[in-house]
Design a protein around this motif. Structure first.
Motif, short mmCIF file in Angstrom:
data_model
loop_
_atom_site.label_atom_id
_atom_site.label_comp_id
_atom_site.label_asym_id
_atom_site.label_seq_id
_atom_site.Cartn_x
_atom_site.Cartn_y
_atom_site.Cartn_z
N CYS A 296 7.03 4.17 -12.42
CA CYS A 296 6.66 5.45 -12.92
C CYS A 296 7.03 5.62 -14.16
CB CYS A 296 6.68 6.38 -11.90
SG CYS A 296 6.04 6.33 -10.47
N PHE A 297 8.20 5.52 -14.41
CA PHE A 297 9.02 5.95 -15.76
C PHE A 297 8.65 4.89 -16.90
CE2 PHE A 297 12.81 8.20 -13.69
CZ PHE A 297 12.01 9.14 -13.16
N SER A 298 8.09 3.75 -16.73
CA SER A 298 7.65 2.91 -17.85
C SER A 298 6.26 3.23 -18.12
CB SER A 298 7.74 1.59 -17.37
OG SER A 298 9.28 1.14 -16.94
N TYR A 299 5.57 3.78 -17.44
CA TYR A 299 4.16 4.25 -17.54
C TYR A 299 3.93 5.31 -18.72
CZ TYR A 299 -0.83 5.35 -16.34
OH TYR A 299 -2.31 5.50 -16.59
N GLY A 300 2.89 4.85 -19.53
CA GLY A 300 2.96 5.48 -20.84
C GLY A 300 1.93 7.01 -20.67
N GLY A 301 1.14 6.92 -19.59
CA GLY A 301 -0.29 7.61 -19.80
C GLY A 301 0.17 9.00 -18.69
N SER A 302 -0.77 9.66 -18.60
CA SER A 302 -0.69 11.06 -17.66
C SER A 302 0.00 10.79 -16.48
CB SER A 302 -1.77 11.82 -17.79
OG SER A 302 -1.62 12.89 -16.86
N PRO A 303 1.06 11.51 -16.07
CA PRO A 303 1.43 11.30 -14.53
C PRO A 303 0.30 11.59 -13.55
CG PRO A 303 2.27 13.53 -15.47
CD PRO A 303 1.88 12.64 -16.72
N THR A 304 -0.53 12.52 -13.81
CA THR A 304 -1.75 12.58 -12.92
C THR A 304 -2.53 11.37 -12.89
OG1 THR A 304 -1.71 14.97 -13.71
CG2 THR A 304 -3.73 14.24 -12.44
N GLN A 305 -2.80 10.84 -14.06
CA GLN A 305 -3.58 9.41 -13.87
C GLN A 305 -2.87 8.55 -12.92
OE1 GLN A 305 -6.70 9.07 -15.07
NE2 GLN A 305 -6.82 11.36 -15.28
N LEU A 306 -1.51 8.43 -13.13
CA LEU A 306 -0.76 7.60 -12.46
C LEU A 306 -0.96 7.81 -11.07
CD1 LEU A 306 1.17 5.01 -12.36
CD2 LEU A 306 3.09 6.69 -12.52
N ILE A 307 -0.86 8.98 -10.68
CA ILE A 307 -1.35 9.43 -9.20
C ILE A 307 -2.44 9.02 -8.83
CG2 ILE A 307 -1.42 11.56 -7.53
CD1 ILE A 307 0.43 13.11 -9.26
N PHE A 308 -3.50 9.06 -9.72
CA PHE A 308 -4.91 8.52 -9.09
C PHE A 308 -4.96 7.03 -9.08
CE2 PHE A 308 -8.92 7.15 -10.68
CZ PHE A 308 -9.84 7.52 -9.35
N LEU A 309 -4.29 6.56 -9.80
CA LEU A 309 -4.18 5.00 -9.87
C LEU A 309 -3.57 4.40 -8.73
CD1 LEU A 309 -3.18 2.79 -13.01
CD2 LEU A 309 -2.17 2.32 -10.89
N ALA A 310 -2.43 4.97 -8.32
CA ALA A 310 -1.66 4.83 -7.11
C ALA A 310 -2.50 5.04 -5.92
CB ALA A 310 -0.24 5.36 -7.23
N SER B 269 0.77 -1.18 -0.08
CA SER B 269 0.05 0.01 0.26
C SER B 269 0.96 1.28 -0.07
CB SER B 269 -1.06 -0.18 1.31
OG SER B 269 -1.78 1.33 1.48
N CYS B 270 1.94 1.33 0.88
CA CYS B 270 2.84 2.19 0.79
C CYS B 270 3.50 2.58 -0.45
CB CYS B 270 3.84 2.22 2.21
SG CYS B 270 2.97 2.38 3.70
N LEU B 271 3.98 1.51 -0.92
CA LEU B 271 4.63 1.61 -2.12
C LEU B 271 3.93 2.27 -3.20
CD1 LEU B 271 7.25 0.91 -4.02
CD2 LEU B 271 6.15 -1.57 -4.43
N PHE B 272 2.66 1.79 -3.32
CA PHE B 272 1.69 2.42 -4.25
C PHE B 272 1.85 3.70 -3.95
CE2 PHE B 272 -0.14 -1.89 -5.28
CZ PHE B 272 0.00 -1.89 -6.62
N PHE B 273 1.57 4.34 -2.78
CA PHE B 273 1.42 5.67 -2.55
C PHE B 273 2.73 6.35 -2.96
CE2 PHE B 273 0.77 8.99 0.74
CZ PHE B 273 -0.56 9.17 0.61
N THR B 274 3.92 5.63 -2.90
CA THR B 274 5.31 6.09 -2.99
C THR B 274 5.13 6.52 -4.76
OG1 THR B 274 6.44 5.26 -1.51
CG2 THR B 274 7.65 5.77 -3.48
N LEU B 275 4.33 5.69 -5.39
CA LEU B 275 4.35 5.94 -7.04
C LEU B 275 3.84 7.23 -7.15
CD1 LEU B 275 2.92 2.74 -8.33
CD2 LEU B 275 5.19 3.16 -8.23
N GLY B 276 2.71 7.60 -6.47
CA GLY B 276 2.06 8.96 -6.56
C GLY B 276 2.84 9.88 -6.16
N ASN B 277 3.91 9.83 -4.92
CA ASN B 277 4.60 11.08 -4.64
C ASN B 277 5.83 11.16 -5.61
OD1 ASN B 277 3.24 11.26 -2.13
ND2 ASN B 277 4.40 9.57 -1.33
N VAL B 278 6.49 10.02 -6.27
CA VAL B 278 7.40 10.30 -7.25
C VAL B 278 6.90 11.05 -8.45
CG1 VAL B 278 8.69 9.07 -8.92
CG2 VAL B 278 8.66 8.23 -6.60
N THR B 279 5.70 10.77 -8.95
CA THR B 279 5.00 11.23 -9.86
C THR B 279 4.79 12.61 -9.65
OG1 THR B 279 4.10 9.05 -10.55
CG2 THR B 279 3.06 10.97 -11.66
#
Length: 419
Positions: A337-351, A99-109
């Motif tokens: 995060c860097f492999s994700y092809g979509g919008s960084p904002t969408q990645l934040i939401f996904l995470a 759960s925290c790792l996913f949260f970190t995705l949002g923080n990096v992005t």
């Protein structure tokens, strides 16, 4: 015991609280900002009512975990290990870590998005620059506290900007806001966003980590009854709601009437245009940087502490296993995060939505323990807290199942698309 403990004065309580405020810094990250903005932009005042169950659940989760920890003399994961065995604590530790790792995705992005807004550089390059600064903080002495103070200034600036924007925009439509608070329901397609909002602002993970911060604060059993822990829990929940609630309202006032959807970081800057004009994107960039960086510092450590606690390993923040574990987590988060092809904002939401996995897993054991006679031995059974915890867990569980039964296939496809 409860009757014999002297209640603290207001100023004495101020000296004893602390973990809740630290947890607010962890919770208010880019994911919180993004999800809150999405909620207001997409549904106007229709989802404002969520602050009520968030307040109820947030305080309940924290008071329950604090009580269990103080009465057993063990932080939560150690208590789970004691009552339910190594396998249970290890399983919960892994779930909390993920759960925290996913949260970190949002923080990096989010830090990358902030750098993009402020300096106009590619968000990936911006994230790498901020991660280099983060590494310096992890392995230097005396730097962390200075950086933390600077970041807190950014966060308070963000709070001031959002409330100033509320005023500059003429404030909310009180009738619409009142209707949103009193008419509970989920507009079509809103369940996933609602889950992301709830799982961030009323996370059982916050209460669990608070029991480890409480040990650092040197809380004693008396603090459970003298008002210190109650004040700490309330302070955390109120500050979280004041910030995220303001962002929802600004989204409802500014973005919703225009039919704007949050699909790119620049759109978050639109939230502040009524007050700051062309400077809005820079202020939002600083807000994302501040929120993302402070949350990175706290959340990455939180994940490693909870993982190690699940397996009864070293949990000291200055220990090598925690420090190097954080480095590995950040490297993995960057790769995703860097492999994700979509919008960084969408990645934040996904995470942000993915962090919801913690409550169904850890919450089950916490609910079982608060009802356990052995935990409350020698003290009056806290019937109200037991009932509130059961209701909170049931609500979170139903929300998670309802939202994820439709979202999991999309999440799997998004992850599969990375490889």
């Amino acid at each position: 015991m409860e009757e014999n403990v002297k209640k603290l004065t207001f100023w004495e309580i101020l000296k004893r609280i602390g973990p809740g405020i630290i947890l607010t810094g962890v919770v208010i990250g880019p994911g919180n900002i993004t999800t809150s903005a999405m909620l207001g932009a997409n549904y106007g005042y229709g989802m404002v009512w969520l602050v009520i169950p968030i307040a109820f659940m947030g305080i309940t989760f924290m008071l329950t975990t604090y009580r269990i920890s103080m009465l057993t003399g063990m932080p939560i994961l150690h208590a789970i290990r004691h009552y339910y065995g190594k396998a249970a604590s290890g399983f919960v530790g892994v779930a909390l870590f993920l759960s925290c790792l996913f949260f970190t995705l949002g923080n990096v992005t989010g830090t990358g998005a902030g750098m993009n807004l402020v300096f106009g550089i590619n968000w990936k390059l911006g994230a790498l620059i901020m991660l280099a600064v983060l590494m310096y903080c992890y392995f230097s002495k005396g730097v962390y506290s200075k950086v933390e103070k600077g970041i807190m200034i950014c966060i308070f600036g963000m709070i001031a900007a959002f409330y100033a924007t509320l005023v500059a925009s003429g404030g909310p439509d009180w009738g619409g806001m009142g209707h949103g608070l009193t008419h509970w329901g989920f507009p079509e397609g809103s369940m996933t966003t609602a889950l992301g909002y709830i799982s961030t602002n009323a996370a059982v993970t916050a209460g669990i980590y608070g029991t480890y911060l409480g040990a650092e604060k040197k809380w004693k059993k008396e603090d459970l009854f003298n008002g210190a822990m109650m004040a700490d829990a309330i302070a955390h929940v109120i500050t979280v709601i004041l910030i995220s609630g303001a962002i929802v309202l600004v989204g409802a006032i500014v973005l919703h009437p225009q039919g704007m959807k949050i699909t790119a970081p620049a759109q978050l800057g639109e939230l502040l245009v009524p007050f700051l004009g062309n400077a809005a994107k820079y202020v939002m960039g600083i807000a994302l940087l501040g929120a993302g960086f402070s949350s990175l510092l706290g959340n990455t450590q939180r994940g490693m502490v909870l993982l190690n606690a699940g397996f009864d390993k070293e949990v000291g923040l200055e220990s090598k296993p925690i420090r190097w574990g954080c480095v590995i987590c950040l490297a993995a988060a960057c790769a995703i995060c860097f492999s994700y092809g979509g919008s960084p904002t969408q990645l934040i939401f996904l995470a942000n939505v993915a962090t919801a996995i913690a409550t169904p897993v850890a919450g089950l054991f916490i609910t079982l323990m608060i009802w356990k006679t052995e935990v409350n031995a020698g003290y009056k059974a806290p019937r109200l807290l037991q009932v509130c915890m059961t209701i909170s867990y049931a609500f979170a569980l139903v929300m998670t199942i309802s939202a994820l039964q439709n979202y999991v296939p999309k999440l799997i496809n998004s992850i599969a698309g990375l490889f």
